[in-house]
Design a protein around this motif. Sequence first.
Motif, PDB file in Angstrom:
ATOM      1  N   ILE A 136       5.063   0.102  -4.841  1.00  0.00           N
ATOM      2  CA  ILE A 136       5.441  -1.093  -4.093  1.00  0.00           C
ATOM      3  C   ILE A 136       5.675  -2.190  -5.125  1.00  0.00           C
ATOM      4  O   ILE A 136       4.786  -2.503  -5.919  1.00  0.00           O
ATOM      5  N   ALA A 194       9.387   0.447  -2.041  1.00  0.00           N
ATOM      6  CA  ALA A 194       9.636  -0.795  -1.313  1.00  0.00           C
ATOM      7  C   ALA A 194       9.629  -1.967  -2.281  1.00  0.00           C
ATOM      8  O   ALA A 194       8.944  -1.936  -3.309  1.00  0.00           O
ATOM      9  N   GLU A 204       1.747  -6.253   1.560  1.00  0.00           N
ATOM     10  CA  GLU A 204       2.473  -4.993   1.743  1.00  0.00           C
ATOM     11  C   GLU A 204       1.650  -3.804   1.235  1.00  0.00           C
ATOM     12  O   GLU A 204       1.599  -2.751   1.880  1.00  0.00           O
TER      13      GLU A 204
END
Length: 277
Positions: A136, A194, A204
């Motif tokens: 991420i 992501a 996140e």
Amino acid sequence: MGFLKFQDIIYEKEGRVAKITINRPEKLNACTPVTVYEISKAFIDAWTDRKIGVVVFTGAGDKAFCVGGDQSIRDLGGYSYSSEELEGTIAALPLEVGWQIVTFLIRHIPKPVIARVNGYAVGGGHVWQVNCDLSIASEKAKFGQAGPRVGSFDPGFGTGELWRNVGMKRAKEIWFLCRLYTAEEALKMGLVNAVVPHEKLDEEVEKWCSELLEKSPTALKMLKYAFLADTEGLAGITELGVGGLSLYYGTEESLEGRNAFMEKRKPDFWKFVEGGD
């Protein structure tokens, strides 16, 4: 943490999440043998702690995840760090050896490892994020290899896993040219899962951790072993097989073998098999 004391990393456990943070922001989280040794200890602790379900791997500060080995301590033989306290540990090994041990731990710990990429992921740091199960990234993150530019290279996990992520042509471009790529470029080529605004990064990562922790830890372990069986040859197949063996040990059929041995009788396995007589 009790017996685990660190100088170059921060190791935290909250709930079922272990977080390993390289804590050398003044060096863009470049690693010495001490750093690598401490990271390995933290991963082993997370591996053996049955309460932990996910590991988050990141760097301190807002500038870097990790930019590889600390070039300021590199000499003719590789990387050196003199300390009597560290004799007999992997910190006494050349840094490139310890580096591969950490990469191995990332790949083989039977729990998902998330790279929280908060800035530069370059060189050995990029190798580590590539080998994490999930990545991420902050929109501020930058990615790339640096080996040929500084007289180094990674001939193992750093090349093999990269081409599986992005394809052979792109992997050769990344290694041969040593360019830096933006987070959005990394997302498009499959280097990360992501990309989010920098201020949303922790939110996140926590979201992904929560989703993983809702899943069966045994199923996730066996899936990780299944991926290794495809990429690691006999070593990966062995882990998949031993993972299955650990499940078999929990069955009455397996215990019948032990009980029969201890009772000096012939085992009757079929009474535990569906449809058996």
